[in-house]
Scaffold this motif. Sequence first.
Motif, PDB file in Angstrom:
ATOM      1  N   ILE A  15     -75.542 -37.883  21.378  1.00 38.66           N
ATOM      2  CA  ILE A  15     -75.199 -37.418  20.038  1.00 38.66           C
ATOM      3  C   ILE A  15     -76.407 -37.462  19.110  1.00 38.66           C
ATOM      4  CG2 ILE A  15     -73.871 -37.990  17.960  1.00 38.66           C
ATOM      5  CD1 ILE A  15     -71.633 -38.983  19.849  1.00 38.66           C
ATOM      6  N   SER A  16     -77.135 -38.554  19.127  1.00 34.63           N
ATOM      7  CA  SER A  16     -78.172 -38.788  18.126  1.00 34.63           C
ATOM      8  C   SER A  16     -79.535 -38.220  18.494  1.00 34.63           C
ATOM      9  CB  SER A  16     -78.303 -40.293  17.857  1.00 34.63           C
ATOM     10  OG  SER A  16     -77.081 -40.841  17.404  1.00 34.63           O
ATOM     11  N   VAL A  17     -79.926 -38.326  19.765  1.00 32.46           N
ATOM     12  CA  VAL A  17     -81.284 -37.923  20.145  1.00 32.46           C
ATOM     13  C   VAL A  17     -81.315 -37.086  21.421  1.00 32.46           C
ATOM     14  CG1 VAL A  17     -82.343 -39.883  18.968  1.00 32.46           C
ATOM     15  CG2 VAL A  17     -81.688 -40.127  21.363  1.00 32.46           C
ATOM     16  N   GLY A  18     -80.187 -36.459  21.752  1.00 31.42           N
ATOM     17  CA  GLY A  18     -80.151 -35.664  22.974  1.00 31.42           C
ATOM     18  C   GLY A  18     -81.193 -34.568  23.007  1.00 31.42           C
ATOM     19  N   GLY A  19     -81.420 -33.919  21.879  1.00 31.85           N
ATOM     20  CA  GLY A  19     -82.432 -32.857  21.829  1.00 31.85           C
ATOM     21  C   GLY A  19     -83.838 -33.385  22.024  1.00 31.85           C
ATOM     22  N   THR A  20     -84.137 -34.521  21.428  1.00 32.90           N
ATOM     23  CA  THR A  20     -85.457 -35.139  21.590  1.00 32.90           C
ATOM     24  C   THR A  20     -85.678 -35.563  23.036  1.00 32.90           C
ATOM     25  OG1 THR A  20     -85.420 -35.901  19.295  1.00 32.90           O
ATOM     26  CG2 THR A  20     -86.928 -37.024  20.799  1.00 32.90           C
ATOM     27  N   ILE A  21     -84.622 -36.087  23.663  1.00 30.84           N
ATOM     28  CA  ILE A  21     -84.713 -36.446  25.080  1.00 30.84           C
ATOM     29  C   ILE A  21     -85.071 -35.216  25.909  1.00 30.84           C
ATOM     30  CG2 ILE A  21     -83.339 -37.116  27.092  1.00 30.84           C
ATOM     31  CD1 ILE A  21     -81.801 -39.041  25.244  1.00 30.84           C
ATOM     32  N   ILE A  22     -84.359 -34.125  25.697  1.00 31.59           N
ATOM     33  CA  ILE A  22     -84.576 -32.903  26.476  1.00 31.59           C
ATOM     34  C   ILE A  22     -85.980 -32.353  26.256  1.00 31.59           C
ATOM     35  CG2 ILE A  22     -83.838 -30.492  26.718  1.00 31.59           C
ATOM     36  CD1 ILE A  22     -80.979 -31.603  25.920  1.00 31.59           C
ATOM     37  N   GLN A  23     -86.394 -32.274  24.984  1.00 32.38           N
ATOM     38  CA  GLN A  23     -87.735 -31.770  24.680  1.00 32.38           C
ATOM     39  C   GLN A  23     -88.809 -32.625  25.354  1.00 32.38           C
ATOM     40  OE1 GLN A  23     -87.464 -28.770  23.586  1.00 32.38           O
ATOM     41  NE2 GLN A  23     -87.993 -28.792  21.413  1.00 32.38           N
ATOM     42  N   SER A  24     -88.616 -33.944  25.325  1.00 30.76           N
ATOM     43  CA  SER A  24     -89.608 -34.857  25.909  1.00 30.76           C
ATOM     44  C   SER A  24     -89.669 -34.702  27.419  1.00 30.76           C
ATOM     45  CB  SER A  24     -89.266 -36.295  25.532  1.00 30.76           C
ATOM     46  OG  SER A  24     -89.275 -36.469  24.126  1.00 30.76           O
ATOM     47  N   GLY A  83     -85.818 -42.751  29.499  1.00 27.42           N
ATOM     48  CA  GLY A  83     -84.687 -43.528  29.973  1.00 27.42           C
ATOM     49  C   GLY A  83     -83.753 -43.908  28.844  1.00 27.42           C
ATOM     50  N   VAL A  84     -82.555 -44.332  29.215  1.00 26.32           N
ATOM     51  CA  VAL A  84     -81.556 -44.812  28.261  1.00 26.32           C
ATOM     52  C   VAL A  84     -81.011 -46.141  28.763  1.00 26.32           C
ATOM     53  CG1 VAL A  84     -79.268 -44.417  27.244  1.00 26.32           C
ATOM     54  CG2 VAL A  84     -80.867 -42.500  27.500  1.00 26.32           C
ATOM     55  N   VAL A  85     -80.962 -47.130  27.892  1.00 21.89           N
ATOM     56  CA  VAL A  85     -80.256 -48.365  28.197  1.00 21.89           C
ATOM     57  C   VAL A  85     -79.076 -48.476  27.251  1.00 21.89           C
ATOM     58  CG1 VAL A  85     -81.828 -49.750  26.740  1.00 21.89           C
ATOM     59  CG2 VAL A  85     -80.374 -50.877  28.447  1.00 21.89           C
ATOM     60  N   GLU A  86     -77.877 -48.529  27.822  1.00 23.01           N
ATOM     61  CA  GLU A  86     -76.664 -48.696  27.020  1.00 23.01           C
ATOM     62  C   GLU A  86     -76.353 -50.177  26.927  1.00 23.01           C
ATOM     63  OE1 GLU A  86     -74.259 -46.466  29.541  1.00 23.01           O
ATOM     64  OE2 GLU A  86     -75.180 -44.568  28.959  1.00 23.01           O
ATOM     65  N   LEU A  87     -76.063 -50.635  25.726  1.00 23.51           N
ATOM     66  CA  LEU A  87     -75.804 -52.051  25.529  1.00 23.51           C
ATOM     67  C   LEU A  87     -74.399 -52.437  25.962  1.00 23.51           C
ATOM     68  CD1 LEU A  87     -77.550 -52.568  22.076  1.00 23.51           C
ATOM     69  CD2 LEU A  87     -78.505 -52.821  24.375  1.00 23.51           C
ATOM     70  N   THR A  88     -73.428 -51.526  25.818  1.00 23.85           N
ATOM     71  CA  THR A  88     -72.032 -51.804  26.176  1.00 23.85           C
ATOM     72  C   THR A  88     -71.473 -50.638  26.981  1.00 23.85           C
ATOM     73  OG1 THR A  88     -70.868 -50.712  24.350  1.00 23.85           O
ATOM     74  CG2 THR A  88     -71.857 -52.851  23.863  1.00 23.85           C
ATOM     75  N   ASN A  89     -70.267 -50.861  27.561  1.00 27.43           N
ATOM     76  CA  ASN A  89     -69.609 -49.760  28.263  1.00 27.43           C
ATOM     77  C   ASN A  89     -68.721 -48.933  27.339  1.00 27.43           C
ATOM     78  OD1 ASN A  89     -67.222 -51.221  27.928  1.00 27.43           O
ATOM     79  ND2 ASN A  89     -67.192 -51.974  30.050  1.00 27.43           N
TER      80      ASN A  89
END
Length: 235
Positions: A22-31, A39-45
């Motif tokens: 939601i927040s940085v999906g576009g930045t992830i894709i561009q990068s 990478g992504v680390v999720e703190l909770t499920n």
Amino acid sequence: MNPLDTPLDILVVSPHPDDAEISVGGTIIQSLRQGKRVGVVELTNGEPTPRGTIERRKSETELATKTLGLTWRHQLDLPNRSLENNLSARRKLAAIFRLTRPNVILAPFWEDAHPDHVAASALTDAARFWSKLSRSDIPGDPFHPPRIYYFWSIHLRIHPKPAFVVDISDAIDQKMEAVQCFASQLIEGRSQEHPTLIDDIRDRARYWGWTIHSRYGEAFASREELRISDLDHIG
């Protein structure tokens, strides 16, 4: 816990499954398109929620990971709705920083309506500091991530002025495809009359794009000064 063979360029700290998309999906894709390792680390499920289950959230996350093309993803299984910047959580996240050794961390902004996001922001700051400490019981070699920038979620309606906005115009369709992988949270049980929550997410990106004279964007804050070497590269 052994470091990755090749460190990550960018690590997104996501309080729950779907926050990164939601927040940085576009930045992830561009990068990723630029050849960076992200990478992504999720703190909770993210559970419990009204229409989700642990199993479903896991499958949605796997689908979104494939849609984005992420280099690496991991979940810490800290308590959803009760996330705290405590010593145990700090140690676990610092170990992830040592494992992935990112050049840039993207973390939630320090003000938010959701308590988990506020806690995640403080936890990231603390774990970043702890990651560099020698003579500690944190797995891995000391490492201090050089840069950290903060993103906004959908919970805060009024945003302070950002430090910069990333142009994600060429990534918006793929971002929205990744966002819609989380149907249990963002589509089901919600009004399908325009504007939907999906519309709102896209429209926010449109607003930030408008601020930089582009089609779509994602905004970031910084507590630290930004170094530049060429004024011509400032939009």
